[in-house]
Design a protein around this motif. Structure first.
Motif, short mmCIF file in Angstrom:
data_model
loop_
_atom_site.label_atom_id
_atom_site.label_comp_id
_atom_site.label_asym_id
_atom_site.label_seq_id
_atom_site.Cartn_x
_atom_site.Cartn_y
_atom_site.Cartn_z
N THR A 283 0.84 -1.20 0.00
CA THR A 283 0.00 0.00 0.00
C THR A 283 0.88 1.25 0.00
O THR A 283 1.80 1.37 0.81
N GLU A 284 0.60 2.17 -0.90
CA GLU A 284 1.41 3.38 -0.98
C GLU A 284 1.18 4.29 0.23
O GLU A 284 0.07 4.34 0.78
N VAL A 285 2.24 4.96 0.64
CA VAL A 285 2.22 5.86 1.78
C VAL A 285 2.50 7.28 1.29
O VAL A 285 3.41 7.49 0.48
N ARG A 286 1.72 8.25 1.79
CA ARG A 286 1.89 9.66 1.43
C ARG A 286 1.97 10.50 2.69
O ARG A 286 1.53 10.07 3.76
N VAL A 287 2.50 11.70 2.58
CA VAL A 287 2.48 12.65 3.68
C VAL A 287 1.05 13.20 3.78
O VAL A 287 0.47 13.64 2.78
N ALA A 288 0.48 13.17 4.99
CA ALA A 288 -0.93 13.49 5.17
C ALA A 288 -1.28 14.90 4.70
O ALA A 288 -2.36 15.13 4.15
N THR A 289 -0.38 15.86 4.91
CA THR A 289 -0.69 17.24 4.53
C THR A 289 -0.83 17.41 3.03
O THR A 289 -1.40 18.41 2.56
N GLU A 290 -0.32 16.45 2.25
CA GLU A 290 -0.45 16.52 0.80
C GLU A 290 -1.71 15.83 0.30
O GLU A 290 -2.00 15.86 -0.90
N GLY A 291 -2.46 15.18 1.22
CA GLY A 291 -3.72 14.54 0.85
C GLY A 291 -3.53 13.22 0.12
O GLY A 291 -2.41 12.79 -0.17
N GLU A 292 -4.68 12.58 -0.18
CA GLU A 292 -4.65 11.26 -0.80
C GLU A 292 -4.11 11.29 -2.23
O GLU A 292 -3.73 10.26 -2.78
N ASP A 293 -4.08 12.48 -2.84
CA ASP A 293 -3.55 12.60 -4.20
C ASP A 293 -2.10 13.05 -4.21
O ASP A 293 -1.54 13.33 -5.28
N GLY A 294 -1.47 13.14 -3.04
CA GLY A 294 -0.09 13.56 -2.97
C GLY A 294 0.86 12.51 -3.50
O GLY A 294 0.49 11.36 -3.80
N ARG A 295 2.10 12.88 -3.62
CA ARG A 295 3.14 11.99 -4.15
C ARG A 295 3.46 10.89 -3.14
O ARG A 295 3.62 11.15 -1.95
N ALA A 296 3.55 9.66 -3.62
CA ALA A 296 3.90 8.54 -2.74
C ALA A 296 5.33 8.69 -2.26
O ALA A 296 6.24 9.00 -3.03
N VAL A 297 5.54 8.48 -0.94
CA VAL A 297 6.89 8.55 -0.37
C VAL A 297 7.38 7.18 0.08
O VAL A 297 8.51 7.05 0.56
N GLY A 298 6.55 6.14 -0.07
CA GLY A 298 6.96 4.80 0.34
C GLY A 298 5.80 3.84 0.29
O GLY A 298 4.74 4.14 -0.30
N THR A 299 5.99 2.68 0.91
CA THR A 299 4.95 1.65 0.93
C THR A 299 4.90 0.95 2.27
O THR A 299 5.91 0.84 2.98
N ILE A 300 3.72 0.46 2.62
CA ILE A 300 3.55 -0.44 3.75
C ILE A 300 4.20 -1.77 3.39
O ILE A 300 4.01 -2.29 2.30
N THR A 301 4.97 -2.33 4.32
CA THR A 301 5.60 -3.63 4.07
C THR A 301 4.97 -4.75 4.89
O THR A 301 4.87 -5.88 4.44
N SER A 302 4.55 -4.46 6.12
CA SER A 302 3.88 -5.43 6.98
C SER A 302 2.91 -4.67 7.88
O SER A 302 3.19 -3.54 8.28
N SER A 303 1.79 -5.30 8.23
CA SER A 303 0.84 -4.68 9.16
C SER A 303 0.18 -5.75 10.00
O SER A 303 0.13 -6.92 9.62
N ALA A 304 -0.31 -5.34 11.17
CA ALA A 304 -0.91 -6.30 12.10
C ALA A 304 -1.78 -5.56 13.10
O ALA A 304 -1.64 -4.35 13.30
#
Length: 342
Positions: A283-304
């Motif tokens: 899942t792509e990760v963005r800086v919240a202040t840039e909103g859901e249409d902002g530039r991706a800065v990374g990805t989720i690798t694991s979640s629980a």
């Protein structure tokens, strides 16, 4: 796949097809729900995820990791030979001392993660499910004149995790990796069901994964991709010896350590607990202040979902991502804890 040096993702299970994998006999235990993805073949949980996490944290029960690959190296030259191939200093590894190591590409990218222990005659290692085939192919290609023998022991031995504090007795002749997180036991497969019957309540891999994520420990195929270098994930602290050379990819390790910074870094995330669905791997990760249409800065690798912390995750983000910034994984807000400093 023989001879391939492309990094292997844990989802791919090279060397064995999913249909050909032997499912753990412990999936027949009451309440067992099969795991999916890279952990297919063992139980995700046995009916109560949070109870199982609490049990692990309290030092009770066991986790069936019998889907993991098991590789052995024997022979008089095994430790000096492995020392030339691995990122870790293992030339004089004492019997019974657990360690971690990586195998890198010529460009320093992570290809394999190995969890080792030596018993005085043989070096034992467990690896991600399905990666033992390509690992053995590489090791065989590097034997040359060294007195070593490599073997895939996956069909003969199963890995079982006993949490730190467990009082479960293990036969003296069995090989054990003692780590800060517990014991990893190489159990003869024909003894797996008998051992499970006296090892306490069974605990699924989802609980094991939740505690791994809480501890910020990376996993090959989840936190890594084809361009990951050890610096990005904090593996320099546990799997790389910075004072040794003579292994493939060492030049990249030294150059980044001495002259620069890695392009990405691992972060731990506290996810907004109001969302029903966890953001999954990739899942792509963005800086919240840039909103859901902002530039991706990374990805989720694991979640629980953690029994105490709530929803948590690991992510790999660009190095210059502000440490204090709230992030968005799709529409899920997340606060950061720094794992690898920018």
């Amino acid at each position: 796949m023989a001879g391939s040096r492309r990094p292997v993702r844990s989802y791919e299970r090279p060397g064995r097809s999913l249909d050909g994998m032997t499912k753990s006999p412990l999936l027949s235990l009451p309440g067992a729900v099969p795991a999916e993805g890279p952990d297919e073949g063992v139980a995700a949980h046995y009916g109560d995820l949070f109870r199982e996490q609490r049990a692990l944290a309290d030092g009770t029960g066991f986790v069936d990791l019998s889907h993991r690959g098991v590789v052995t190296v024997s022979g008089a030259d095994r430790l000096p030979w492995l020392h030339l191939l691995l990122t870790q200093h293992v030339e004089n590894l004492p019997p019974g001392q657990a360690t971690e190591a990586l195998i890198l590409s010529a460009h320093g990218h992570i290809e394999h993660a190995l969890y080792l222990v030596d018993d005085g005659a043989t070096t034992w290692m467990h690896v991600e499910p399905g990666t033992q085939g390509p690992l053995l192919a590489y090791l065989e290609s590097m034997k040359f004149f060294y007195r070593v023998e490599t073997a895939d022991a996956t069909d003969q031995f199963a890995v079982v995790h006993l949490p730190a504090g467990s009082i479960t007795e293990v036969p003296a002749e069995w090989v054990v990796r003692e780590t800060p997180y517990g014991r990893e036991v190489f159990v003869p497969r024909d003894r797996l069901e008998d051992f499970a019957a006296q090892a306490g309540p069974p605990i699924g891999v989802l609980a094991h994964e939740a505690l791994r994520i809480e501890a910020h420990r990376p996993r090959l195929g989840l936190e890594t991709d084809h361009r990951t270098i050890p610096h990005e994930l904090g593996w320099l602290d546990t799997a790389v010896h910075l004072q040794k050379g003579c292994y493939r990819g060492q030049e990249t390790v030294a150059r980044v350590q001495n002259l620069g910074r890695p392009p990405r870094r691992l972060v731990f995330l506290h996810l907004d607990g109001s969302e029903v669905r966890l953001p999954g791997h990739g899942t792509e990760v963005r800086v919240a202040t840039e909103g859901e249409d902002g530039r991706a800065v990374g990805t989720i690798t694991s979640s629980a979902r953690h029994w105490e912390l709530g929803p948590i995750a690991l992510a790999v983000v660009k190095r210059n991502t502000p440490e204090r910034a709230t992030l968005l994984a799709e529409n899920t807000a997340a606060t950061q804890e720094t794992v690898v400093a920018p």
